[in-house]
Motif scaffolding. Structure first.
Motif, PDB file in Angstrom:
ATOM      1  N   ALA B  24       0.610  30.996   8.627  1.00 38.82           N
ATOM      2  CA  ALA B  24      -0.346  31.368   7.578  1.00 38.82           C
ATOM      3  C   ALA B  24      -1.792  31.082   7.997  1.00 38.82           C
ATOM      4  CB  ALA B  24      -0.016  30.651   6.269  1.00 38.82           C
ATOM      5  N   ILE B  25      -1.981  30.100   8.866  1.00 36.04           N
ATOM      6  CA  ILE B  25      -3.361  29.820   9.287  1.00 36.04           C
ATOM      7  C   ILE B  25      -3.699  30.532  10.593  1.00 36.04           C
ATOM      8  CG2 ILE B  25      -3.401  27.574   8.099  1.00 36.04           C
ATOM      9  CD1 ILE B  25      -3.239  26.280  10.932  1.00 36.04           C
ATOM     10  N   GLY B  69      -9.422  23.493  10.030  1.00 38.76           N
ATOM     11  CA  GLY B  69     -10.053  23.728   8.726  1.00 38.76           C
ATOM     12  C   GLY B  69      -9.125  24.461   7.785  1.00 38.76           C
ATOM     13  N   ARG B  70      -8.481  25.506   8.296  1.00 35.99           N
ATOM     14  CA  ARG B  70      -7.600  26.282   7.416  1.00 35.99           C
ATOM     15  C   ARG B  70      -6.407  25.434   6.966  1.00 35.99           C
ATOM     16  NH1 ARG B  70      -7.160  30.815  11.473  1.00 35.99           N
ATOM     17  NH2 ARG B  70      -9.348  31.384  11.695  1.00 35.99           N
ATOM     18  N   TYR B  71      -5.875  24.636   7.909  1.00 34.54           N
ATOM     19  CA  TYR B  71      -4.709  23.811   7.567  1.00 34.54           C
ATOM     20  C   TYR B  71      -5.083  22.726   6.559  1.00 34.54           C
ATOM     21  CZ  TYR B  71      -0.181  21.559   8.363  1.00 34.54           C
ATOM     22  OH  TYR B  71       1.077  21.053   8.195  1.00 34.54           O
ATOM     23  N   TYR B 219     -15.140  27.939   2.337  1.00 34.33           N
ATOM     24  CA  TYR B 219     -14.627  26.597   2.627  1.00 34.33           C
ATOM     25  C   TYR B 219     -15.597  25.537   2.138  1.00 34.33           C
ATOM     26  CZ  TYR B 219     -11.783  29.506   5.607  1.00 34.33           C
ATOM     27  OH  TYR B 219     -10.956  30.487   6.045  1.00 34.33           O
ATOM     28  N   PRO B 220     -15.068  24.476   1.555  1.00 34.91           N
ATOM     29  CA  PRO B 220     -15.972  23.406   1.118  1.00 34.91           C
ATOM     30  C   PRO B 220     -16.508  22.627   2.325  1.00 34.91           C
ATOM     31  CG  PRO B 220     -13.693  22.818   0.630  1.00 34.91           C
ATOM     32  CD  PRO B 220     -13.666  24.216   1.172  1.00 34.91           C
ATOM     33  N   ILE B 221     -17.579  21.931   2.086  1.00 32.40           N
ATOM     34  CA  ILE B 221     -18.281  21.235   3.178  1.00 32.40           C
ATOM     35  C   ILE B 221     -17.421  20.107   3.778  1.00 32.40           C
ATOM     36  CG2 ILE B 221     -19.497  19.647   1.591  1.00 32.40           C
ATOM     37  CD1 ILE B 221     -21.114  21.174   4.723  1.00 32.40           C
ATOM     38  N   ASP B 222     -16.419  19.613   3.007  1.00 34.07           N
ATOM     39  CA  ASP B 222     -15.570  18.517   3.521  1.00 34.07           C
ATOM     40  C   ASP B 222     -14.302  19.042   4.203  1.00 34.07           C
ATOM     41  OD1 ASP B 222     -14.274  19.444   1.256  1.00 34.07           O
ATOM     42  OD2 ASP B 222     -13.562  17.444   0.654  1.00 34.07           O
ATOM     43  N   ILE B 223     -14.384  20.264   4.744  1.00 32.33           N
ATOM     44  CA  ILE B 223     -13.183  20.934   5.253  1.00 32.33           C
ATOM     45  C   ILE B 223     -12.609  20.295   6.519  1.00 32.33           C
ATOM     46  CG2 ILE B 223     -14.518  22.646   6.587  1.00 32.33           C
ATOM     47  CD1 ILE B 223     -11.338  23.456   4.615  1.00 32.33           C
ATOM     48  N   PHE B 224     -13.455  19.653   7.353  1.00 28.03           N
ATOM     49  CA  PHE B 224     -12.949  19.103   8.622  1.00 28.03           C
ATOM     50  C   PHE B 224     -12.590  17.634   8.461  1.00 28.03           C
ATOM     51  CE2 PHE B 224     -15.961  22.442  10.334  1.00 28.03           C
ATOM     52  CZ  PHE B 224     -14.963  23.337  10.663  1.00 28.03           C
ATOM     53  N   SER B 271     -21.516  24.193  15.030  1.00 34.58           N
ATOM     54  CA  SER B 271     -20.766  25.094  15.921  1.00 34.58           C
ATOM     55  C   SER B 271     -19.309  25.212  15.464  1.00 34.58           C
ATOM     56  CB  SER B 271     -20.847  24.605  17.375  1.00 34.58           C
ATOM     57  OG  SER B 271     -20.031  23.461  17.551  1.00 34.58           O
ATOM     58  N   GLU B 272     -18.767  24.112  14.981  1.00 38.66           N
ATOM     59  CA  GLU B 272     -17.391  24.168  14.466  1.00 38.66           C
ATOM     60  C   GLU B 272     -17.328  25.022  13.202  1.00 38.66           C
ATOM     61  OE1 GLU B 272     -15.512  20.344  14.169  1.00 38.66           O
ATOM     62  OE2 GLU B 272     -15.773  19.928  16.308  1.00 38.66           O
ATOM     63  N   ALA B 273     -18.347  24.862  12.356  1.00 34.48           N
ATOM     64  CA  ALA B 273     -18.418  25.669  11.128  1.00 34.48           C
ATOM     65  C   ALA B 273     -18.431  27.153  11.482  1.00 34.48           C
ATOM     66  CB  ALA B 273     -19.669  25.301  10.330  1.00 34.48           C
ATOM     67  N   LEU B 274     -19.206  27.479  12.494  1.00 35.37           N
ATOM     68  CA  LEU B 274     -19.321  28.875  12.915  1.00 35.37           C
ATOM     69  C   LEU B 274     -17.982  29.401  13.422  1.00 35.37           C
ATOM     70  CD1 LEU B 274     -21.787  30.624  12.764  1.00 35.37           C
ATOM     71  CD2 LEU B 274     -22.304  30.082  15.150  1.00 35.37           C
ATOM     72  N   ARG B 275     -17.236  28.548  14.112  1.00 34.56           N
ATOM     73  CA  ARG B 275     -15.925  28.999  14.616  1.00 34.56           C
ATOM     74  C   ARG B 275     -14.969  29.271  13.473  1.00 34.56           C
ATOM     75  NH1 ARG B 275     -13.503  26.191  19.915  1.00 34.56           N
ATOM     76  NH2 ARG B 275     -11.779  27.532  19.275  1.00 34.56           N
ATOM     77  N   LEU B 276     -15.019  28.431  12.430  1.00 32.20           N
ATOM     78  CA  LEU B 276     -14.121  28.649  11.285  1.00 32.20           C
ATOM     79  C   LEU B 276     -14.571  29.855  10.467  1.00 32.20           C
ATOM     80  CD1 LEU B 276     -11.876  28.014   9.326  1.00 32.20           C
ATOM     81  CD2 LEU B 276     -13.221  26.135   8.403  1.00 32.20           C
ATOM     82  N   ILE B 277     -15.864  29.959  10.227  1.00 32.22           N
ATOM     83  CA  ILE B 277     -16.369  31.035   9.363  1.00 32.22           C
ATOM     84  C   ILE B 277     -16.399  32.360  10.098  1.00 32.22           C
ATOM     85  CG2 ILE B 277     -18.416  31.855   8.146  1.00 32.22           C
ATOM     86  CD1 ILE B 277     -18.930  28.906   7.393  1.00 32.22           C
TER      87      ILE B 277
END
Lengths: 279, 279
Positions: B24-25, B69-71, B219-224, B271-277
């Protein structure tokens, strides 16, 4: 002096509150005043409402079991659950004394879903679903959310009944929310507005739960605080003894067997019951 | 092997469950299978779902922040409240991305009583009251009682609106129950039957809360999970940064000031945010 209430609130100690509650159980006004004076002298700075309660109970013993029992009613009703007798069964007993036929813990099909109804009650052309809201702490109140969900539940069941051609259309369908605590003012405002029956501690003033109990002497079997450790509730409930008056249907010997008390204790218990019920 | 679920239930371990949630992720099926094999080898007899979660998170790190992040989404949404960002404000943000105008925490007069409404939402001719039911434990579910009281609340407000000649009669009035957990089947059955909108975890399948979030990258800011101890949430929320993508509006230097991260950390976070988004 501050009183720490069960709900966590703090309020100024007011002698009048104690005098009023002692007047309500029929204690002579002078004795009540003396007792409230004693409380204000004994405790300093802050005291919990539970400590006051236990102190008053210890003093009331000298005036007779009838005062003890009446003063302890709210706690006795609250303790029924933990002793193994669910509040809804007690409510059903009370309603039966007021002329209702009852059934407890019924699954009732609504228009949308099935509902578990604590008590179904019938009297003449009236057919009621009764939701019993039990709280095991003093400070708890039955609030607006309870009144709201009870009303939706009723609407769902009523709709199903009205769809059913076999259901007697002449019947009046209603819903009754009963609780062993107080209601919040919003719950009362909503319940009265939609036309729900509400009965709780101190509400409605002219026919509150405690008044319904007092008027027909429907004191629960755990009404006397001093006997709590001695009665075998499991045995009592197995013998269908849940109201205080039930103990009077037996000889001391028989009641001894059903309650786990020694025969002489059983006789004393019965005599105290008679003083509370007879008064 | 047994899995001890958050709600206290126990069930047999099933590798397929892990494989399904990893599929799913967006994780490659082979990698997902390898990971679920690892879980079944690592733990013996019984394991909590929390332990499995933490183990999978530790392994997912090697595959990139987008999988992490998705998980972690469900927990990140659950943790928003404790970090100081109430669930209803997050829901309002999500709804705004779906074209609604919103207001949070409104007192609304009903026919009988006043109600505190978590979110009021408007779009075209539609006017909704939104009840946000937040639970802070995994096993919790939003149940029938919640759906029942929300419906009564809506009826009371709707009646008041209809009484008011100034209120636009052409508007469609509705009620939407949103939760960060699952619904019980009775809640779904009742809600669908009366015509309430319901959105929760995994429900409705075609537009569940997680799907609403994924589809618009909300995604909320506390996603990681790894950044939780480092971010200063108080500062972030003061700067109106509550969604992950908000961090991308700033230079690393600016985001460092607003988040409490060092500048180099802020750049990595972005950079991590960019990879998820971006994915």
């Amino acid at each position: 002096m501050f009183v720490l209430k069960a709900g966590g609130k703090k309020e100024y100690f007011n002698k009048k509150n104690i005098e009023r509650s002692l007047a309500a159980i029929g204690l002579d006004a002078k004795i009540a005043k003396g007792l409230s004076d004693e409380v204000s002298l004994r405790f300093k700075k802050s005291v919990s409402s539970d400590e006051i309660f236990r102190f008053v109970i210890s003093r009331l013993k000298s005036y007779g079991p009838e005062f003890l029992g009446r003063y302890n009613l709210r706690r006795a009703v609250m303790n029924l659950g933990p002793t193994g007798y669910p509040f809804e069964r007690y409510v059903a007993k009370v309603l039966e004394e007021y002329g209702y036929r009852t059934k407890t813990n019924q699954i009732v099909q609504g228009h949308c879903v099935k509902h578990e109804i604590d008590v179904m009650a019938w009297k003449d052309k009236t057919h009621l679903i009764v939701e019993c809201k039990y709280h095991n702490t003093h400070g708890a109140r039955s609030d607006l959310k309870v009144a709201l969900y009870v009303w939706s539940r009723f609407l769902d069941i009523k709709k199903k009944w009205e769809e059913d051609p076999g259901h007697k259309q002449a019947e009046f369908h209603g819903v009754w929310l009963m609780t062993n605590t107080r209601f919040t003012s919003e719950a009362v405002q909503y319940g009265e507005c939609v036309g729900m029956l509400l009965t709780g501690w101190g509400y409605p003033r002219e026919m509150s739960l405690e008044k319904m109990i007092h008027d027909k002497k429907l004191y629960p079997i755990d009404i006397f605080p001093d006997w709590n450790g001695k009665l075998n509730y499991h045995k009592l409930y197995e013998s269908e003894i849940s109201l205080l008056r039930d103990c009077l249907n037996f000889s001391a010997k028989e009641f001894s067997k059903k309650s786990g008390l020694k025969e002489v204790e059983a006789a004393i218990f019965q005599s105290e019951a008679l003083r509370l019920i007879g008064n």
